[in-house]
Design a protein around this motif. Structure first.
Motif, PDB file in Angstrom:
ATOM      1  N   PHE A 186      -3.540 -10.647 -12.660  1.00  0.00           N
ATOM      2  CA  PHE A 186      -4.495 -10.452 -11.564  1.00  0.00           C
ATOM      3  C   PHE A 186      -5.027  -9.021 -11.622  1.00  0.00           C
ATOM      4  N   GLY A 187      -6.170  -8.813 -10.938  1.00  0.00           N
ATOM      5  CA  GLY A 187      -6.791  -7.491 -10.943  1.00  0.00           C
ATOM      6  C   GLY A 187      -6.160  -6.532  -9.960  1.00  0.00           C
ATOM      7  N   LYS A 188      -5.890  -7.009  -8.736  1.00  0.00           N
ATOM      8  CA  LYS A 188      -5.310  -6.145  -7.693  1.00  0.00           C
ATOM      9  C   LYS A 188      -4.534  -7.009  -6.721  1.00  0.00           C
ATOM     10  N   LEU A 189      -3.489  -6.402  -6.134  1.00  0.00           N
ATOM     11  CA  LEU A 189      -2.680  -7.092  -5.137  1.00  0.00           C
ATOM     12  C   LEU A 189      -3.086  -6.610  -3.749  1.00  0.00           C
ATOM     13  N   ILE A 190      -3.209  -7.544  -2.814  1.00  0.00           N
ATOM     14  CA  ILE A 190      -3.622  -7.229  -1.449  1.00  0.00           C
ATOM     15  C   ILE A 190      -2.487  -7.572  -0.496  1.00  0.00           C
ATOM     16  N   LEU A 191      -2.138  -6.628   0.366  1.00  0.00           N
ATOM     17  CA  LEU A 191      -1.175  -6.853   1.451  1.00  0.00           C
ATOM     18  C   LEU A 191      -1.961  -6.965   2.754  1.00  0.00           C
ATOM     19  N   ASP A 192      -1.873  -8.118   3.429  1.00  0.00           N
ATOM     20  CA  ASP A 192      -2.656  -8.268   4.656  1.00  0.00           C
ATOM     21  C   ASP A 192      -1.827  -7.892   5.889  1.00  0.00           C
ATOM     22  N   GLY A 193      -2.445  -8.014   7.075  1.00  0.00           N
ATOM     23  CA  GLY A 193      -1.817  -7.527   8.301  1.00  0.00           C
ATOM     24  C   GLY A 193      -0.683  -8.376   8.825  1.00  0.00           C
ATOM     25  N   SER A 194      -0.466  -9.570   8.254  1.00  0.00           N
ATOM     26  CA  SER A 194       0.635 -10.413   8.744  1.00  0.00           C
ATOM     27  C   SER A 194       1.996  -9.929   8.257  1.00  0.00           C
ATOM     28  N   ASN A 195       2.002  -8.974   7.321  1.00  0.00           N
ATOM     29  CA  ASN A 195       3.266  -8.433   6.811  1.00  0.00           C
ATOM     30  C   ASN A 195       3.802  -7.341   7.744  1.00  0.00           C
ATOM     31  N   ALA A 196       5.128  -7.308   7.908  1.00  0.00           N
ATOM     32  CA  ALA A 196       5.766  -6.320   8.779  1.00  0.00           C
ATOM     33  C   ALA A 196       5.774  -4.945   8.122  1.00  0.00           C
ATOM     34  N   PRO A 197       5.833  -3.876   8.921  1.00  0.00           N
ATOM     35  CA  PRO A 197       5.839  -2.520   8.355  1.00  0.00           C
ATOM     36  C   PRO A 197       6.963  -2.289   7.347  1.00  0.00           C
ATOM     37  N   TRP A 198       8.178  -2.769   7.666  1.00  0.00           N
ATOM     38  CA  TRP A 198       9.302  -2.547   6.755  1.00  0.00           C
ATOM     39  C   TRP A 198       9.059  -3.239   5.415  1.00  0.00           C
TER      40      TRP A 198
END
Length: 701
Positions: A660-672
């Motif tokens: 893949f070109g880039k990995l995206i972390l969206d807002g549903s993931n917790a801060p930790w």
């Protein structure tokens, strides 16, 4: 020809405003500006002395210009002095984060769902084990989970463990810039506290008058809560009389906004004007001698400032009370004061006290509304001459509403992106009803101790509010009751005001050149709109929005859009309205199609056997991982982006199975989860974008 001689304070205030604008235009590059102020003032004195000595018209004109430049320099210097970031001990200049800090609660305590918010004025910080003096404001949020009505009070001295964080920038395109909003209040830090993270160690109100004013407002608010009864009607009563809007229901708030009557819920010039109109009847009886006039003026001033005290001395009320106080004093002096000078002087005093008022929405709208009513309403009123007193009062109310709405419409479009179509009709009934609500509410509070009378007044007060609420909800349901999705720039807002000014000058002076200017401005606005329409029809974007605890993916093609949302976002319309909708409006999308990420025939996603999804749109392939992957990717399987959501469990080695070109972390993931994964991604050298830190991911296609 415009004659400036009768309007000295208008000239002075405009020069002061120009100085404020100069500070922000130059970014404070001139430093404190004291040298410029001294130079301008000294030059003004020198030229003024020469003008008096030699009676030279040119020297008089030069002295006038230098005098205005002096006020301009004063405006610049005032902003510098009132900007707390310019103080060397401001917490923003600390090189090491403090472990503790101490300060005083310096603002009202606002009720929010599950927590309360206020502002702490920092006095000391503990850095490297040593306490040192410091300054700066911190917006505090504290949990509200006790039986106490308020966790904090104005004047409380707090010892806080931890370090405040700088206010984060807006994370989504076109989103309301909350950081700039707080910066205009000299607030640059925030801190979300836990119950064990702070301790009240003393109470030292810096302003005893404000302290007792807030305490009185709380007592009256408690009385309204007890005697009005129903939560919806109590919330309107408290907002309209005391300016406490903490308990306003979102649906009823939206109804008032959609009908253009929201101004009756913001205690400001309207309410003070209603009280002043009654007080004028008192003042009219004290006109025989100068002593009587001053006695009447003192009574009026005492009542106005008493109302300001009851409402917690809020800035909006203080603006109006100051203006009407000046009018009262002018009447007592029997001087033919020019109302524009009164308005300008009030603005000058408020801007000198806090030049950041210039960027306050309430300040802008209130002064523009007053100007519109003073100048435009008499012209509108003169169109019809009605002999029937009741019809005449309705006509006055109608023309006042139209004048205020017309002059504030460009700002309303810029800030709120909407226009209430039936404002003229709604205000015809709501403003008189709000007047009756205000008078009956104040009478009910004043006579609450009288058996029978207090009960009757509160009952009348309640039913008036109920009727006003039902009327607004009814009008809100009318077809096309509100035009939404209007997006204009700052430049277009100025062009609209120039257009309005040109039309006013044409109507007043009957000169065709002003009509020509108006036609030219309409042409410029039309060309801008056509060009923007052409650009929007060609746009294609894929956006992963930054939404706390939610997933939202926007697919924009032309002026159509689909938003793929998880169940959390679909259940929370406010999250969508605040974070996503402004961006879509800017792109010309009026009604986006909302579709569920869980599965929809209209969504361009493919549900895989392991419950993960593949998004294919406009040649883009996105692999969306919501669950631990159980499928081995085939040889040559390649996607453009890999989107991780819901704290999906992954071993670092599993990511290397995908191309893949880039990995995206969206807002549903917790801060930790995001913090741990970012460390792993940095170790593996994998490119990523975390929307919670870096803002929404926008892909132009």
């Amino acid at each position: 020809m415009l004659r400036w001689a009768p309007y000295p304070f208008v000239r002075i205030t405009l020069s002061f405003i120009a100085g404020i604008a100069l500070y922000f235009l130059l970014g404070g590059q001139l430093g404190h500006g004291l040298g410029l102020l001294v130079f301008c003032f000294a030059s003004f004195l020198a030229i003024a002395i020469l003008a008096l000595k030699y009676k030279s018209p040119s020297a008089t004109d030069a002295a006038g210009i230098l005098g205005l430049l002096t006020f301009m320099a004063l405006g610049y210097t005032t902003v510098y002095q009132r900007t707390e970031l310019n103080q060397p001990r401001h917490i923003a200049h600390l090189t090491t984060a403090p472990t503790h800090y101490q300060g005083v609660v310096q603002d009202y305590v606002l009720q929010k769902p599950g927590y309360q918010s206020t502002v702490l004025q920092v006095e000391q910080v503990k850095v490297n084990g040593t306490w040192q003096q410091a300054t700066g404001k911190v917006q505090l949020s504290v949990p509200h989970d006790s039986e106490r009505a308020y966790e904090l009070s104005y004047g409380d001295v707090l010892l806080v463990r931890g370090a405040p964080q700088p206010v984060a920038a807006s994370l989504n395109p076109s989103q309301f810039d909350y950081r700039a909003y707080l910066a205009n209040k000299n607030i640059h830090h925030r801190h979300y506290l836990q119950p064990q993270q702070y301790r009240k160690i003393a109470s030292q109100p810096s302003n005893p008058i404000l302290y007792y004013s807030i305490q009185l407002r709380r007592q009256l608010d408690d009385l309204l809560r007890e005697r009005v009864g129903e939560k919806r009607e109590y919330a309107i009563s408290s907002a309209l009389i005391l300016g406490v809007k903490d308990e306003l229901d979102n649906s009823i708030r939206q109804a008032y906004a959609d009908t253009g009557t929201m101004h009756v819920l913001a205690v400001s010039g309207l309410h003070v004007g209603l009280i002043f109109s009654v007080l004028m009847l008192v003042l009219s009886r004290f006109t025989a001698t100068a002593r009587q006039r001053w006695l009447g003026a003192i009574l009026v001033l005492a009542a106005l400032w008493g109302y300001a005290f009851v409402t917690g001395l809020s800035p909006s009320v203080l603006r109006a009370v100051l203006m009407f106080s000046l009018v009262t004093v002018g009447m007592a002096l029997q001087r033919r004061t020019v109302i524009y000078n009164t308005i300008a002087f009030a603005a000058l005093v408020l801007l000198y006290g806090n030049p950041y008022n210039l960027f306050d929405i309430g300040f802008q709208l209130s002064f523009l509304a007053v100007l519109g009513i003073v100048y435009l309403q008499p012209g509108f009123y003169s169109v019809l001459k009605l002999r029937n007193r009741a019809l005449d009062l309705l006509w006055v109310s109608f023309t006042v509403s139209v004048a205020a709405q017309l002059i504030t419409s460009p700002l309303g479009l810029y800030y709120f992106h909407q226009f209430p179509v039936y404002f003229w009709l709604a205000n015809l009934l709501v403003v008189p009803a709000a007047t009756a609500v205000l008078y009956t509410g104040m009478a009910a509070l004043a006579f609450s101790w009288v058996p029978g009378l207090g009960w009757l007044l509160f009952k009348v007060h309640f039913w008036l509010i109920w009727g006003m609420n039902e009327f607004n909800l009814w009008v809100q349901r009318w077809p096309q009751s509100i035009l939404t999705g209007i997006d204009i720039s700052v430049g277009q807002t100025w062009l609209l005001y120039l257009l309005l000014l040109a039309l006013i000058l044409f109507a007043a002076l009957k000169r065709l050149r002003y009509l020509s200017i108006a036609v030219g401005l309409v042409a410029i606005l039309s060309v801008q709109e056509i060009w923007e329409e052409v650009q929007q029809r060609q746009q294609r974007q894929l956006i992963v929005y930054s939404l706390r605890g939610s997933t939202g993916i926007g697919l924009v093609q032309g002026q159509q859009a689909m938003v793929i949302a998880d169940s959390t976002l679909l259940r929370n319309p406010q999250n969508f309205t605040f974070n996503v909708q402004p961006h879509l409006w800017q792109l010309g999308v009026q009604q986006p199609q909302l579709t569920s990420l869980a599965g929809s025939n209209s969504a361009p996603t493919v549900l895989l056997p392991d419950s993960n999804q593949l998004l294919v749109w406009q040649g883009q392939r996105w692999f969306i991982l919501s669950h631990p992957p159980k499928l081995q990717p085939k040889s040559g399987f390649k996607v453009d982006f890999l989107l991780l959501r819901k704290n999906v469990r992954l071993r670092p080695g599993q990511l290397q199975q995908y191309t893949f070109g880039k990995l995206i972390l969206d807002g549903s993931n917790a801060p930790w989860y995001r913090q741990r994964l970012r460390q792993q991604l940095d170790t593996l050298g994998i490119a990523y974008h975390d929307v919670a830190d870096s803002g929404a991911f926008v892909l132009e296609l």
